[in-house]
Structure formats: structure tokens, C-alpha cells
Scaffold this motif. Structure first.
Motif, PDB file in Angstrom:
ATOM      1  N   ALA A   1      -5.340  -1.569 -18.905  1.00 22.29           N
ATOM      2  CA  ALA A   1      -4.875  -0.356 -18.026  1.00 22.29           C
ATOM      3  C   ALA A   1      -5.482  -0.157 -16.911  1.00 22.29           C
ATOM      4  N   LYS A   2      -6.874  -0.176 -16.934  1.00 28.59           N
ATOM      5  CA  LYS A   2      -7.590  -0.020 -15.729  1.00 28.59           C
ATOM      6  C   LYS A   2      -7.400  -1.185 -14.786  1.00 28.59           C
ATOM      7  N   MET A   3      -7.466  -2.250 -15.215  1.00 31.58           N
ATOM      8  CA  MET A   3      -7.395  -3.620 -14.272  1.00 31.58           C
ATOM      9  C   MET A   3      -5.927  -3.422 -13.569  1.00 31.58           C
ATOM     10  N   ALA A   4      -4.912  -3.104 -14.385  1.00 28.04           N
ATOM     11  CA  ALA A   4      -3.545  -3.088 -13.750  1.00 28.04           C
ATOM     12  C   ALA A   4      -3.447  -2.182 -12.946  1.00 28.04           C
ATOM     13  N   THR A   5      -4.046  -1.188 -13.098  1.00 25.61           N
ATOM     14  CA  THR A   5      -4.122  -0.006 -12.185  1.00 25.61           C
ATOM     15  C   THR A   5      -4.752  -0.337 -10.843  1.00 25.61           C
ATOM     16  N   GLN A   6      -5.965  -1.025 -10.890  1.00 23.31           N
ATOM     17  CA  GLN A   6      -6.573  -1.481  -9.749  1.00 23.31           C
ATOM     18  C   GLN A   6      -5.715  -2.474  -9.005  1.00 23.31           C
ATOM     19  N   PHE A   7      -4.978  -3.382  -9.726  1.00 21.89           N
ATOM     20  CA  PHE A   7      -4.111  -4.027  -9.247  1.00 21.89           C
ATOM     21  C   PHE A   7      -2.918  -3.473  -8.477  1.00 21.89           C
ATOM     22  N   PHE A   8      -2.459  -2.488  -9.073  1.00 19.28           N
ATOM     23  CA  PHE A   8      -1.381  -1.491  -8.375  1.00 19.28           C
ATOM     24  C   PHE A   8      -1.921  -1.045  -7.299  1.00 19.28           C
ATOM     25  N   VAL A   9      -2.895  -0.203  -7.142  1.00 19.00           N
ATOM     26  CA  VAL A   9      -3.522   0.207  -5.796  1.00 19.00           C
ATOM     27  C   VAL A   9      -3.451  -0.752  -4.616  1.00 19.00           C
ATOM     28  N   GLU A  10      -4.346  -1.762  -5.279  1.00 16.10           N
ATOM     29  CA  GLU A  10      -4.695  -3.038  -4.121  1.00 16.10           C
ATOM     30  C   GLU A  10      -3.329  -3.561  -3.445  1.00 16.10           C
ATOM     31  N   GLU A  11      -2.270  -3.773  -4.475  1.00 13.37           N
ATOM     32  CA  GLU A  11      -1.301  -4.336  -3.852  1.00 13.37           C
ATOM     33  C   GLU A  11      -0.505  -3.539  -3.129  1.00 13.37           C
ATOM     34  N   ALA A  12      -0.340  -2.204  -3.625  1.00  8.93           N
ATOM     35  CA  ALA A  12       0.077  -1.194  -2.643  1.00  8.93           C
ATOM     36  C   ALA A  12      -0.299  -1.031  -1.131  1.00  8.93           C
ATOM     37  N   TRP A  13      -1.856  -1.146  -1.158  1.00  9.86           N
ATOM     38  CA  TRP A  13      -2.631  -1.078   0.146  1.00  9.86           C
ATOM     39  C   TRP A  13      -2.298  -2.369   0.818  1.00  9.86           C
ATOM     40  N   VAL A  14      -1.966  -3.725   0.344  1.00  5.72           N
ATOM     41  CA  VAL A  14      -1.735  -4.802   1.017  1.00  5.72           C
ATOM     42  C   VAL A  14      -0.252  -4.683   1.571  1.00  5.72           C
ATOM     43  N   ARG A  15       0.606  -4.063   0.805  1.00  2.00           N
ATOM     44  CA  ARG A  15       1.974  -4.080   1.381  1.00  2.00           C
ATOM     45  C   ARG A  15       2.280  -2.862   2.338  1.00  2.00           C
ATOM     46  N   ALA A  16       1.166  -2.017   2.349  1.00  2.00           N
ATOM     47  CA  ALA A  16       1.292  -0.886   3.204  1.00  2.00           C
ATOM     48  C   ALA A  16       0.628  -1.265   4.384  1.00  2.00           C
ATOM     49  N   ASN A  17       0.185  -2.532   4.568  1.00  3.53           N
ATOM     50  CA  ASN A  17      -0.591  -3.011   5.974  1.00  3.53           C
ATOM     51  C   ASN A  17      -1.820  -2.185   5.986  1.00  3.53           C
ATOM     52  N   GLU A  18      -2.499  -1.846   4.794  1.00  5.48           N
ATOM     53  CA  GLU A  18      -3.810  -1.109   4.784  1.00  5.48           C
ATOM     54  C   GLU A  18      -3.714   0.111   5.430  1.00  5.48           C
ATOM     55  N   ALA A  19      -2.622   0.912   5.057  1.00  5.64           N
ATOM     56  CA  ALA A  19      -2.305   2.244   5.678  1.00  5.64           C
ATOM     57  C   ALA A  19      -2.622   3.311   4.776  1.00  5.64           C
ATOM     58  N   PHE A  20      -3.598   3.142   3.944  1.00  5.52           N
ATOM     59  CA  PHE A  20      -4.551   4.221   3.103  1.00  5.52           C
ATOM     60  C   PHE A  20      -5.929   3.627   2.876  1.00  5.52           C
ATOM     61  N   PRO A  21      -6.696   4.596   2.816  1.00  3.69           N
ATOM     62  CA  PRO A  21      -8.266   4.326   2.505  1.00  3.69           C
ATOM     63  C   PRO A  21      -8.462   3.816   1.101  1.00  3.69           C
ATOM     64  N   LEU A  22      -8.297   2.465   0.894  1.00  4.13           N
ATOM     65  CA  LEU A  22      -8.210   1.977  -0.467  1.00  4.13           C
ATOM     66  C   LEU A  22      -9.480   2.396  -1.206  1.00  4.13           C
TER      67      LEU A  22
END
Length: 596
Positions: free
Chosen positions: A555-576
């Protein structure tokens, strides 16, 4: 007297029936009402008078195998006929073998199916259903089974001359055809295995040819599984009782370090996902299935192909053992997308994985986005050109692909020019490769270890056991005939912990997002839950229940993936780092170091 010598012998009824068939094949003369030389010689051997009536069933009950062999030698047709039964075998020349040859027959049928696919199946099936019939009638029956008109003249001759599974019977210029009666049960047993999975309608030569490959790959999986069950079943279950998502993470981090291991984790986890197990919520209702498509994208030379191809299929030149499912990964090197769409018909109703290492090339052809999008949705595909039509058919397999992008200090740019390409990305679990200093260092270190053979020695201890675990889990979840009844399939339980983690992550991302619009879809949350659920199957044998709760580490690894992928798709528009820290994921070994 023969009957008196053997009156106390008890013979199974099916063996008696086979003896009758054998006697009728080689000594049919003894059932004639009028005297003949063969009948006279048989009666002399039996110690009976010439005019005595011979009942084949009574005779079959009374003979020993040695006496049966001597009778076969009295046959005038022993140089022309054969017999391959469950209990007895007779080769041309009257060579008698007091054992059956059904395994030989079954192997012959499997070879015919590998070579001729559904056409071979249709003709064999027709021959099992017809006692004897003219070629035209058999052709009509085979065409009906096949679903289209076929004319199997060369194939039926091959069954006669090469495989001894079809005979010309009767006389005159209008012969009939039949299958030897004693082989039919063995043939039907193999055909039943063939029928267990849907037999697709194939509209192109490419799909017909591919279906032969499908049969070979399924046979490879079956042979691997059969060997596992016979030789390593207890060992595999025992390994599974100690195996877990954390074990998999530890193994991969030991090989590749805390940064690039994540790519291999995704690739192996996707292999677990191919069985497409069901995930249910706490109310017992289906939430989703775990099967997902995987895409590694980024600059060339960042280890994408090694993670998705070499680790899964193995690499003999580097002595890397395969970690993925045997026979169920279709490598698509050099294949065009049009070819893939054509051969996809052959995979209907089947769960395979297509490995595409140059996914960009598939989009050099016009009109490819829509059918590929449907394939990734596991939807119904139809494709038309001026010369042929493919489909409609429903695609039920998965992809793991690599494609190149231009990666910048902030964000990336896809090299696929089609404006609808984001529809493809949105249907995959994506992972960006940025060649940071940390990643370069780990790639260089792992390359040196490969050259020195250090990684291979570690892989040799774990990879075969991991592969066996994957194979057995897949077989149970897909109800493979070799394990049905021995194991109970399981479902993954969607836990509150998983939902709360994703909800907190989503809220923090939206809170810190610098843009007004959300640059990713709700599908990203689903991908994260699928990732956690598939990774949880590593716990398959260390959970006694038929419900496996989503593993905390997964669950933790998948959530980390979710945050990082959202960060990439957001063009790094939030502080990872800030979001991961607030989620208490910042201390997780893994991919954070790649970005900070």
C-alpha cells in the motif's frame, strides 16, 4: 483349452473391449459364417472344432497376453494394420507390445494442433464424431466446426501417412475415411484441453499463424507447470509461505540499489497482475481487477528494456535468468502495430502479456491510437484497410512497453506526436525515467556487477523460486486444469488503510498543486490500487484465508507511485518531497532519491 486355463483371471471391462477391437482388427475372419483358412488356424490354436461359433467377447476374456500375441501372428493383415490402444500396441509387421500407446497418440495430436491450429482441431474433431464417411461429408463437418469453409485434403492425407490417425476404409473408387476406434478417447482428451479456452474465429493469415504460436506458448506453460507440480510443488508452497512484498523489495534492492530497483519491482508485479485476480471491498462487492498495462518512459539508456524484457524473459548473453511467467510473455520486437492488431484475434479469451520495447514506432502509422486504446481497455477491436478487415474481437491480454521521451529539468515531452497519445498513457501504469546523477551511479554499478557475474549469482538463488511462485499463483487464479481441486483461488481485499492512504495523498496533492486544473485523471488512483493489489499476491501462500488483505508495504509503495506519477504528470507543479513527508512516505526506500 484356453478358456479353462484362464477362467479365474479378472480383466477390466474396458480392457476386454479393447481386446475385442484388437481381435476384430487383425482376425475379423473368425466372425465370418463360412469356413476360411484364418478361422481354421485360429480354431486349431484354441482347440476347437471348425464348425464352432466364436464369440469375440468370450474369447477376449479368456486369453492371456502371450496367447493374444500368438493369435496376432496368425493374421494375414499384420503387415498393413496397426493398433494403438490404452492397453495394447501392435506395429506394422505384427510387432506386439503388451502396453498402451495413448501417450504417443496424445503427443501426436498436440503436434498436429501446434502445426495446423484450429484447422487441425476441426478435422480431428470431425473424425471423432463420424464412424466412417466419404471425404466430402468429413469436409462439411470439419468446416462446420471450424466456422468457415475448409478443404482438408492434404491434411487428412497427412493424418493417414504421417500420424496414423486417419484411414481409408471400404473398397472401390469411392473410399470412406475413419479414425481408428481405439485412439479416439486419447484424441478426445487432448481436444478437450484445446477446447477449455475459447477457439477464436480467425480472419487473417497472420492470426491463423499466430494461433499456432499461442498453442506452443500454452504448451510451454503447461509443461513448466506440470514439471513444477511433479518435482517442486512442496518447495514452491514453502517458499511462498516466507515470500512477501517486502521480500521482493529486499531482493531487488539487493540487486540494484534503492533507486532503480523500483522499475524492476513494477515489472515483476505486473507479472503477478496478469492473472487479473478480483479485488473486493469489505462489503464483499467487486471493486476492480488487478490486471494493468505497464509503461516505462524516458531517455534512452536508462535501463527500461532491461527491466521489462531481460528480467522477465531472461538474457542468455548476460546469463540473466528469466523471472517472468513461462510461455505467457509475447515479445513483439520488430512487430508493426497493424501486425499486432491482426494477430490479436488469436489471443481472445486468453491472458498473455505483450512486451513492446519500441512503443514509439507503433505510432508512426496513422490510425493506431484508437485500436491500441481499445486494446489497453481490453475492449472490442475492429480494424479495416482496403485489402482486409480484422475483428471485431475482444482483446483480453496486457502490455508492458517502453517508449522514449525528451526529459527536461522540469517535466517531459512525449516523442509521440499524435495529440491523442495521452489517452494511451492514461490507460497504463506509467513510470518516468530521468537520468539523474544518483540513477546514473546505480546503473553503472549494476552494469559492472553484471559483467563480474555478481548479480547473476544472486539471481540464480531466487529467480527460479520466484518464477515458480508466479506460475503456481497464475495457474490457481486462472483455474488451470492441472491445479483445479488442489488449490482454492483467492481474492484481494481492499483495505481501509489503502483507501485512506490514497485519499490523503490525493488531498495533499490538490492542496499543494500550483495549477487550477488537475493534470491527471481518476484512473491514476485506480492504477495505484491495482499495483498494491498485484504486489499483495506475493503473500499468496502465507495467508490461509481465501481473502488476502492489501499488504501494508504494498500500500505504501503504491501510494508513493501515485504521488510521484501525479507529480510528473503535473509537470512538477507541487512540492513532491513535502507531500511524501506529510504522508510519512519520505523514509521509504525507493524512488524519492531520484528526484531530490
Amino acid at each position: 483349452m484356453v478358456a479353462e486355463e484362464n477362467k479365474s483371471v479378472s480383466i477390466p471391462s474396458d480392457k476386454i473391449k479393447e481386446r475385442v477391437l484388437l481381435l476384430r482388427r487383425f482376425l475379423y475372419h473368425i466372425e465370418w459364417d463360412w469356413p476360411n483358412e484364418v478361422k481354421t488356424r485360429v480354431l486349431e490354436f484354441l482347440g476347437r472344432t471348425q464348425d464352432k461359433f466364436v464369440n469375440l467377447e468370450e474369447l477376449a476374456k479368456s486369453l492371456t497376453d502371450a496367447q493374444l500375441e500368438r493369435l496376432i501372428w496368425l493374421s494375414p493383415v499384420k503387415d498393413y494394420y496397426t493398433f494403438r490402444g490404452k492397453y495394447y500396441t501392435v506395429r506394422k509387421g505384427g510387432v506386439f507390445e503388451p502396453h498402451g500407446s495413448w501417450e504417443e497418440v496424445k503427443n501426436d495430436v498436440k503436434q498436429i494442433l501446434k502445426i495446423h491450429g484450429k484447422k487441425g482441431y476441426a478435422l480431428l474433431k470431425a473424425l471423432t464424431e463420424i464412424n466412417e464417411a466419404p471425404f466430402e461429408l468429413i469436409t462439411a463437418k470439419a468446416s462446420e466446426i471450424y466456422g468457415d469453409r475448409i478443404y482438408p485434403s492434404h491434411l487428412i492425407a497427412e493424418l493417414r501417412d504421417k500420424w496414423d490417425l486417419a484411414w481409408e476404409v471400404g473398397s472401390g473408387g469411392y473410399p470412406k475415411w475413419s479414425m481408428p476406434e481405439e485412439v479416439k478417447p486419447a484424441v478426445l482428451e487432448v481436444l478437450a484441453e484445446f477446447e477449455e479456452k475459447p477457439i477464436p474465429v480467425l480472419r487473417t493469415k497472420d492470426s491463423e499463424q499466430e494461433f499456432l504460436e499461442v498453442i506452443k506458448m500454452e504448451e510451454e506453460f503447461k509443461n513448466y507447470l506440470s514439471n513444477l507440480i511433479k518435482e517442486r510443488l512442496e518447495e514452491t508452497v514453502e517458499f511462498g509461505r516466507k515470500w512477501s512484498p517486502q521480500s521482493l523489495i529486499d531482493y531487488l534492492q539487493d540487486l540494484y540499489g534503492p533507486v532503480i530497483f523500483f522499475d524492476h519491482l513494477l515489472s515483476i508485479t505486473q507479472q503477478y497482475s496478469i492473472c487479473d485476480a478480483e479485488v473486493i471491498n469489505e462489503d464483499g462487492n467487486r471493486a476492480l481487477n488487478i490486471g494493468f498495462n505497464l509503461a516505462l518512459f524516458g531517455e534512452p539508456g536508462t535501463g527500461k528494456t532491461f527491466a521489462t524484457k531481460d528480467m522477465i524473459l531472461g538474457n542468455e548473453s548476460q546469463n540473466v535468468p528469466p523471472h517472468g511467467l513461462p510461455g505467457l510473455n509475447r515479445y513483439c520486437g520488430g512487430m508493426t502495430p497493424a501486425k499486432f492488431i491482426a494477430i490479436g484475434e488469436a489471443y481472445q479469451g486468453r491472458k498473455f502479456n505483450f512486451i513492446v520495447t519500441e512503443f514509439n514506432d507503433w505510432f508512426k502509422y496513422k490510425g493506431m491510437v484508437e485500436p491500441l486504446k481499445l486494446a489497453m481497455e481490453r475492449g472490442t477491436i475492429r480494424y479495416e484497410t482496403k485489402t482486409y478487415t480484422v475483428g471485431p474481437y475482444k482483446f483480453s491480454s496486457f502490455f508492458s512497453v517502453n517508449y522514449n521521451t525528451r526529459v527536461f529539468e522540469r517535466g517531459y515531452e512525449a516523442t509521440v506526436s499524435d495529440p491523442n497519445f495521452n489517452a494511451i498513457e492514461d490507460r497504463m501504469l506509467c513510470r518516468l525515467h530521468r537520468l539523474t546523477k544518483e540513477k546514473y551511479g546505480e546503473l553503472a554499478k549494476s552494469q559492472r556487477k553484471l559483467m563480474l557475474g555478481i548479480l547473476q549469482s544472486k539471481m540464480a538463488k531466487v529467480a527460479p523460486k520466484l518464477r515458480d511462485h508466479l506460475t503456481l499463483v497464475y495457474a490457481i487464479q486462472t483455474k488451470h486444469p492441472l491445479v483445479v481441486g488442489a488449490f482454492q483461488e483467492k481474492k484481494v481485499l481492499l483495505t481501509n488503510e489503502m483507501l485512506e492512504l490514497i485519499d490523503r495523498a490525493s488531498s495533499l496533492i490538490l492542496e499543494h498543486l500550483e495549477t487550477r486544473t488537475v493534470p491527471f485523471s481518476m484512473r491514476l488512483e485506480k492504477r495505484a490500487i491495482q499495483l498494491a493489489s498485484a504486489m499483495t499476491l506475493a503473500n499468496y501462500f502465507n495467508v490461509d484465508s481465501d481473502l488476502i488483505p492489501i499488504d501494508s508495504t504494498a500500500a505504501k509503495m503504491a501510494t508513493q507511485f501515485f504521488v510521484e506519477e501525479a507529480w510528473v504528470r503535473a509537470n512538477e507543479a507541487f512540492p513532491l518531497y513535502e507531500v511524501l513527508k506529510k504522508l510519512a512516505l519520505g523514509d521509504q526506500k525507493g524512488t524519492l532519491e531520484e528526484y531530490i
